[in-house]
Design a protein around this motif. Sequence first.
Motif, short mmCIF file in Angstrom:
data_model
loop_
_atom_site.label_atom_id
_atom_site.label_comp_id
_atom_site.label_asym_id
_atom_site.label_seq_id
_atom_site.Cartn_x
_atom_site.Cartn_y
_atom_site.Cartn_z
N GLU A 235 2.29 -5.51 9.68
CA GLU A 235 1.06 -5.05 10.33
C GLU A 235 0.48 -3.91 9.52
O GLU A 235 0.31 -2.81 10.02
N ASN A 236 0.22 -4.16 8.27
CA ASN A 236 -0.39 -3.16 7.40
C ASN A 236 0.53 -1.96 7.18
O ASN A 236 0.07 -0.85 6.98
N GLY A 237 1.86 -2.18 7.22
CA GLY A 237 2.81 -1.13 6.82
C GLY A 237 2.69 -0.89 5.33
O GLY A 237 1.98 -1.60 4.61
N VAL B 298 0.18 -5.99 3.76
CA VAL B 298 0.87 -4.74 3.48
C VAL B 298 0.01 -3.88 2.56
O VAL B 298 -0.89 -4.38 1.87
N VAL B 299 0.32 -2.59 2.57
CA VAL B 299 -0.37 -1.64 1.69
C VAL B 299 0.62 -1.24 0.59
O VAL B 299 1.78 -0.92 0.88
N PHE B 300 0.17 -1.26 -0.65
CA PHE B 300 0.99 -0.79 -1.76
C PHE B 300 0.42 0.54 -2.22
O PHE B 300 -0.76 0.64 -2.50
N ILE C 43 -4.06 -7.80 0.98
CA ILE C 43 -3.25 -6.67 0.50
C ILE C 43 -4.20 -5.51 0.18
O ILE C 43 -5.31 -5.73 -0.28
N THR C 44 -3.73 -4.31 0.45
CA THR C 44 -4.46 -3.13 -0.01
C THR C 44 -3.60 -2.42 -1.05
O THR C 44 -2.40 -2.24 -0.83
N ILE C 45 -4.21 -2.06 -2.16
CA ILE C 45 -3.48 -1.34 -3.21
C ILE C 45 -4.16 0.00 -3.41
O ILE C 45 -5.36 0.05 -3.66
N LEU C 46 -3.41 1.08 -3.29
CA LEU C 46 -4.01 2.39 -3.46
C LEU C 46 -3.25 3.20 -4.50
O LEU C 46 -2.02 3.22 -4.52
N ALA C 47 -4.00 3.84 -5.37
CA ALA C 47 -3.43 4.82 -6.29
C ALA C 47 -4.40 5.99 -6.29
O ALA C 47 -5.58 5.80 -6.02
C1 NAG Z 1 -4.55 -0.80 6.11
O1 NAG Z 1 -4.16 0.50 5.68
C2 NAG Z 1 -4.95 1.04 4.64
C3 NAG Z 1 -4.31 2.32 4.14
O2 NAG Z 1 -3.88 3.13 5.18
C4 NAG Z 1 -6.37 1.22 5.11
O3 NAG Z 1 -7.17 1.71 4.06
C5 NAG Z 1 -6.89 -0.13 5.56
O4 NAG Z 1 -8.17 0.02 6.11
C6 NAG Z 1 -5.96 -0.74 6.62
N1 NAG Z 1 -6.44 -2.06 6.94
C7 NAG Z 1 -6.57 -2.50 8.17
C8 NAG Z 1 -7.15 -3.86 8.32
O5 NAG Z 1 -6.24 -1.84 9.13
#
Ligand code: NAG
Length: 459
Positions: free
Chosen positions: A155-157, A196-198, A219-223
Amino acid sequence: MLRALGWVLLSFFFLEASFWIPIYYGELITCSGIVPISYRNDRISITDFGGVGDGKTLNTKAFQKAIYRIQHLRRRGGTLLYVPSGVYLTDSFNLTSHMTLYLAQGAVIRATQDILNWPLIAPLPSYGRGRERPGGRYTSFIHGDGLQDVVITGENGTIDGQGDIWWNMWRQRTLQFTRPNLVEFVNSKDIVISNVVFRDSPFWNIHPVYCSNVVIRNITILAPPDSPNTDGIDPGESTLFTFVHTDSSSNVCIEDSFISTGDDLVAVKSGWDEYGIAYGRPSSYITIRRVTGTTPFAGIAVGSETSGGVENVLAENIVLYNTGVGVNIKTNIGRGGFIKNITVSEVFMENVRTGIKVAGDTGDHPDNNFNPSALPHVNNVVLKSIWGVKVERAGSMQGLKDAPFTGICLSNVSLQGTTGATPPSWKCSDVSGAAIEVSPWPCTELASPQQGGSCANHS
Ligand SMILES: *[C@@H]1O[C@H](CO)[C@@H](O)[C@H](O)[C@H]1NC(C)=O
Ligand SMILES: *[C@@H]1O[C@H](CO)[C@@H](O)[C@H](O)[C@H]1NC(C)=O
Ligand SMILES: *[C@@H]1O[C@H](CO)[C@@H](O)[C@H](O)[C@H]1NC(C)=O
């Protein structure tokens, strides 16, 4: 397998028609069908194995025990390992087959910064050495070798690499071995990574290598915005935090993802010079769609390490902003291999240094034993329906004198300059192909009418 292939071929076929049949975002085509869906009736929680999500307790043993249990108890349909909300600090660990690693909302699996105890593994045979440093390489934070049927979802961990300690070593040039990826699968199949978020990977984020049937979606990738990529690294060729670096793998589908990183957003590769040629494992049937991102490097990249060959790549519905090079196809002498049947379509880019760059002179060599007469063959590259605003330079197409790039098609490409003016035009050499409705008008190499064949079936 057959079904997956059929599906990919179908989507290529569909692409031809997509020019006049509008594609609705997110509805018509998805990665589904590439990996069979697994239902896991057996569920365990990391807390059953002593896991503590306080951000301080070391959970390495808990992950090892839980995964050992999955591997040796072998429940029918596999097992889901639940990671509840909380911050779980751990050293790197290996996954096993038939498992789902599930990160609940608020769950963070965080890498330790214990570099002295970080295991080293052998270099990949198709690279012959670590990509950054000679010799072995640090194992990935979450690693899978020889696996089947593995899902990382939730769940977007967050999977947090705490990469800053590695970036500093890279900046100070004190790295002894190549940095770890956040997640790597080697020689594996039926892999899904979704929801998931990386965050803050030491190196590449997701690296499937010698794999087949891989789906990466949502997927979300953040740096951090100050990713260390500004100190003298060739902007065509840095290797900092690639989002997905798909390498000598087939039937890979990447979709519906947001990426903010310090290197090429998605890179398709297949090994490095004499090592990649000897290993001979191509990347094929790679689909990338509905990806949005920003990077000082390339948005969609093929190469430069393509010595095993790259073929049948489709990238579509890509949105890029504040980016170095929109679409970058790159190789070099000594690479050998081939790049063929590449289609990039429906790309929107804004505030980009170079719109499109196809180059035969990019990248370094693993050592001095590369064969300078191993020339890459580049053929059938279709770049169509590409729109850009605030584009500093339209781009360049530069093949190799002894191995010209052929069958390049630019179709329905419109790149506007920073003030709405036409940006400086294209630079071309040692390429042939065709151009249809391209602004600014491209070089004569692509403009000869008898070359129209390169764009046949693509207009
Ligand atoms: C998932 O988490 C990321 C980073 O915390 C956030 O930018 C993104 O909006 C989130 N996505 C959803 C669908 O909640
Ligand atoms: C993880 O897998 C690698 C092989 O890919 C192996 O060398 C290593 O010993 C494994 N580590 C553990 C802790 O089992
Ligand atoms: C994408 O991920 C977000 C956050 O995990 C989730 O809310 C959403 O339902 C996901 N969408 C799909 C299509 O899986």
